[in-house]
Motif scaffolding. Structure first.
Motif, PDB file in Angstrom:
ATOM      1  N   ASP A 142      -2.780  -8.054   4.908  1.00 47.36           N
ATOM      2  CA  ASP A 142      -2.491  -6.658   5.205  1.00 47.36           C
ATOM      3  C   ASP A 142      -0.989  -6.409   5.056  1.00 47.36           C
ATOM      4  OD1 ASP A 142      -2.603  -4.050   6.061  1.00 47.36           O
ATOM      5  OD2 ASP A 142      -2.965  -4.524   8.170  1.00 47.36           O
ATOM      6  N   SER A 143      -0.571  -6.099   3.829  1.00 46.54           N
ATOM      7  CA  SER A 143       0.840  -5.884   3.516  1.00 46.54           C
ATOM      8  C   SER A 143       1.020  -4.475   2.979  1.00 46.54           C
ATOM      9  CB  SER A 143       1.298  -6.911   2.469  1.00 46.54           C
ATOM     10  OG  SER A 143       2.666  -6.730   2.153  1.00 46.54           O
ATOM     11  N   PRO A 144       2.099  -3.764   3.364  1.00 46.28           N
ATOM     12  CA  PRO A 144       2.282  -2.368   2.945  1.00 46.28           C
ATOM     13  C   PRO A 144       2.150  -2.181   1.432  1.00 46.28           C
ATOM     14  CG  PRO A 144       3.921  -2.951   4.579  1.00 46.28           C
ATOM     15  CD  PRO A 144       3.204  -4.227   4.239  1.00 46.28           C
ATOM     16  N   GLY A 145       1.337  -1.207   1.040  1.00 47.47           N
ATOM     17  CA  GLY A 145       1.179  -0.895  -0.375  1.00 47.47           C
ATOM     18  C   GLY A 145       0.140  -1.722  -1.089  1.00 47.47           C
ATOM     19  N   PHE A 146      -0.349  -2.796  -0.422  1.00 46.51           N
ATOM     20  CA  PHE A 146      -1.393  -3.641  -0.993  1.00 46.51           C
ATOM     21  C   PHE A 146      -0.939  -4.216  -2.338  1.00 46.51           C
ATOM     22  CE2 PHE A 146      -3.764  -0.073   1.287  1.00 46.51           C
ATOM     23  CZ  PHE A 146      -3.509  -0.629   2.514  1.00 46.51           C
ATOM     24  N   ILE A 147      -1.674  -4.012  -3.418  1.00 45.20           N
ATOM     25  CA  ILE A 147      -1.258  -4.564  -4.717  1.00 45.20           C
ATOM     26  C   ILE A 147      -0.615  -3.490  -5.588  1.00 45.20           C
ATOM     27  CG2 ILE A 147      -2.013  -5.661  -6.852  1.00 45.20           C
ATOM     28  CD1 ILE A 147      -4.385  -6.852  -5.251  1.00 45.20           C
ATOM     29  N   VAL A 148      -1.375  -2.447  -5.867  1.00 43.90           N
ATOM     30  CA  VAL A 148      -0.937  -1.473  -6.872  1.00 43.90           C
ATOM     31  C   VAL A 148       0.325  -0.735  -6.437  1.00 43.90           C
ATOM     32  CG1 VAL A 148      -1.575   0.635  -8.117  1.00 43.90           C
ATOM     33  CG2 VAL A 148      -3.233  -1.219  -7.854  1.00 43.90           C
ATOM     34  N   ASN A 149       0.334  -0.188  -5.225  1.00 41.73           N
ATOM     35  CA  ASN A 149       1.513   0.569  -4.798  1.00 41.73           C
ATOM     36  C   ASN A 149       2.728  -0.321  -4.577  1.00 41.73           C
ATOM     37  OD1 ASN A 149       0.483   3.090  -5.025  1.00 41.73           O
ATOM     38  ND2 ASN A 149       0.200   3.445  -2.842  1.00 41.73           N
ATOM     39  N   ARG A 150       2.481  -1.571  -4.209  1.00 47.23           N
ATOM     40  CA  ARG A 150       3.610  -2.492  -4.016  1.00 47.23           C
ATOM     41  C   ARG A 150       4.333  -2.729  -5.347  1.00 47.23           C
ATOM     42  NH1 ARG A 150       4.586  -6.536  -0.141  1.00 47.23           N
ATOM     43  NH2 ARG A 150       6.685  -7.353  -0.505  1.00 47.23           N
ATOM     44  N   ILE A 151       3.581  -2.705  -6.435  1.00 51.31           N
ATOM     45  CA  ILE A 151       4.182  -2.857  -7.766  1.00 51.31           C
ATOM     46  C   ILE A 151       4.699  -1.524  -8.290  1.00 51.31           C
ATOM     47  CG2 ILE A 151       3.652  -3.407 -10.186  1.00 51.31           C
ATOM     48  CD1 ILE A 151       1.638  -5.491  -9.092  1.00 51.31           C
ATOM     49  N   MET A 152       3.968  -0.442  -8.013  1.00 47.18           N
ATOM     50  CA  MET A 152       4.286   0.856  -8.613  1.00 47.18           C
ATOM     51  C   MET A 152       5.487   1.545  -7.976  1.00 47.18           C
ATOM     52  SD  MET A 152       1.686   4.070  -9.143  1.00 47.18           S
ATOM     53  CE  MET A 152       1.525   4.365  -7.371  1.00 47.18           C
ATOM     54  N   ILE A 153       5.620   1.472  -6.643  1.00 44.92           N
ATOM     55  CA  ILE A 153       6.676   2.216  -5.956  1.00 44.92           C
ATOM     56  C   ILE A 153       8.073   1.792  -6.417  1.00 44.92           C
ATOM     57  CG2 ILE A 153       7.767   2.595  -3.705  1.00 44.92           C
ATOM     58  CD1 ILE A 153       5.347   4.379  -4.235  1.00 44.92           C
ATOM     59  N   PRO A 154       8.374   0.491  -6.560  1.00 45.24           N
ATOM     60  CA  PRO A 154       9.693   0.129  -7.104  1.00 45.24           C
ATOM     61  C   PRO A 154       9.931   0.688  -8.506  1.00 45.24           C
ATOM     62  CG  PRO A 154       8.702  -1.764  -6.033  1.00 45.24           C
ATOM     63  CD  PRO A 154       7.636  -0.711  -6.109  1.00 45.24           C
ATOM     64  N   GLN A 155       8.878   0.813  -9.303  1.00 46.86           N
ATOM     65  CA  GLN A 155       9.025   1.418 -10.625  1.00 46.86           C
ATOM     66  C   GLN A 155       9.383   2.900 -10.497  1.00 46.86           C
ATOM     67  OE1 GLN A 155       5.386   0.592 -12.746  1.00 46.86           O
ATOM     68  NE2 GLN A 155       5.975  -1.510 -13.184  1.00 46.86           N
ATOM     69  N   PHE A 156       8.754   3.585  -9.571  1.00 50.06           N
ATOM     70  CA  PHE A 156       9.097   4.986  -9.331  1.00 50.06           C
ATOM     71  C   PHE A 156      10.569   5.114  -8.939  1.00 50.06           C
ATOM     72  CE2 PHE A 156       4.618   6.676  -7.978  1.00 50.06           C
ATOM     73  CZ  PHE A 156       4.210   6.583  -9.292  1.00 50.06           C
ATOM     74  N   ILE A 157      10.991   4.251  -8.023  1.00 51.18           N
ATOM     75  CA  ILE A 157      12.372   4.326  -7.531  1.00 51.18           C
ATOM     76  C   ILE A 157      13.367   4.112  -8.668  1.00 51.18           C
ATOM     77  CG2 ILE A 157      14.073   3.167  -6.053  1.00 51.18           C
ATOM     78  CD1 ILE A 157      11.745   2.674  -4.053  1.00 51.18           C
ATOM     79  N   GLU A 158      13.119   3.127  -9.506  1.00 52.49           N
ATOM     80  CA  GLU A 158      14.027   2.854 -10.623  1.00 52.49           C
ATOM     81  C   GLU A 158      14.034   4.012 -11.620  1.00 52.49           C
ATOM     82  OE1 GLU A 158      16.346   0.526 -11.017  1.00 52.49           O
ATOM     83  OE2 GLU A 158      15.777   0.009  -8.961  1.00 52.49           O
TER      84      GLU A 158
END
Length: 284
Positions: A184-200
């Protein structure tokens, strides 16, 4: 447990999509929201989606009417007592989710799975509002739920193997592919990878490295993504991305997930009442 009736709490774009998906695949559905107008809008969205499917030859008008007939709408949460599994799809507000799960825990039968469609929040904390944490898990669909093939099945700290396996089987019955998130980690798989891409991507725009249009073009053509980061954020809502980044920053105790200034400004602009809602392409 044999699942015949699926309860869906929340009739927004995700909840209505999940309800529509379940009905199309032969399940009886009980769809809840707090006001009739939200439920009416949900039925209109489902009808619109299925009408396009009929026009494309993906389903018949008879199938459309049968799917609609399987859906019962209600403003009474107590009607979830009929459900064999309940999927919550309300706003990404942790306290609201915990309140709903606490109520559902008292309404539905013992052994019924309570699943949350949260894209990022703690399954363990949501489960703590119930007396059945072993029967609480994440079941994260992607928008539009009728079309996107993936479901993230997410374990809370006390989620049982049986619960995970039942939700994987349900995903298959809904014509989806599932992946298991074991921790149980924030963002699970997809959002954990996607959110840093959004930020960049936002930082590239802030720094004037390229326009939103060219960043999206570079990502779609260079990485073969179906849409660029700004198109996707505008589609989902910049406010959602903002809140997810803030949640990541807090839960992971890492400033690298902090929302960039431009995103904060767009969210504030949206709150000031821009008719179309703030978005990156609108910003340009």
């Amino acid at each position: 447990m044999t699942i015949q009736t699926i309860g869906v709490v929340g009739a927004g774009s995700m909840g209505s999509g999940i309800a529509n998906l379940a009905a199309i695949n032969g399940f009886t559905v009980v769809l809840h929201d707090i006001e009739e107008r939200f439920l009416d809008n949900a039925i209109q969205r489902m009808n619109g989606f299925m009408a396009k499917s009929v026009a494309r030859g993906k389903m018949t008008e008879e199938d459309q009417q049968k799917a609609l007939a399987r859906i019962r709408t209600t403003t009474h949460l107590e009607d979830m007592k009929e459900a064999d599994v309940v999927i919550e799809a309300v706003l990404e507000n942790l306290e609201l989710k915990k309140e709903i799960f606490s109520k559902l825990d008292r309404i539905v039968a013992e052994g019924v799975i309570l699943a949350t469609n949260t894209s990022s929040m703690s399954i363990t904390e949501i489960a703590s509002a119930t007396n059945r944490p072993e029967r609480v898990a994440g079941m994260h669909f992607f928008n539009p739920a009728q079309l996107m093939k993936l479901v993230e099945v997410v374990r809370g700290y006390r989620t049982s193997d049986e619960t995970v396996n039942e939700l994987k089987a349900l995903s298959k019955q809904l014509s989806k592919e599932s992946v298991e998130v074991k921790k149980d980690s924030p963002g699970f798989i997809v959002n954990r990878i996607m959110i840093p891409q959004f930020i960049e991507a936002i930082k590239l725009l802030e720094e004037g490295v390229a326009s939103a249009e060219d960043i999206d073009k570079a990502v779609t053509l260079g990485l073969n993504y179906p849409m660029g980061p700004f198109t996707l954020q505008d589609f989902a809502g910049v406010d959602i991305g903002y809140h997810v980044m803030e949640y990541f920053k807090q839960e992971l105790n890492n400033d690298q997930y902090a929302p960039p200034l431009l995103l904060k400004q767009l969210v504030r602009a949206g709150r000031l009442g821009k008719k179309t809602g703030a978005g990156f392409y609108e910003y340009e």
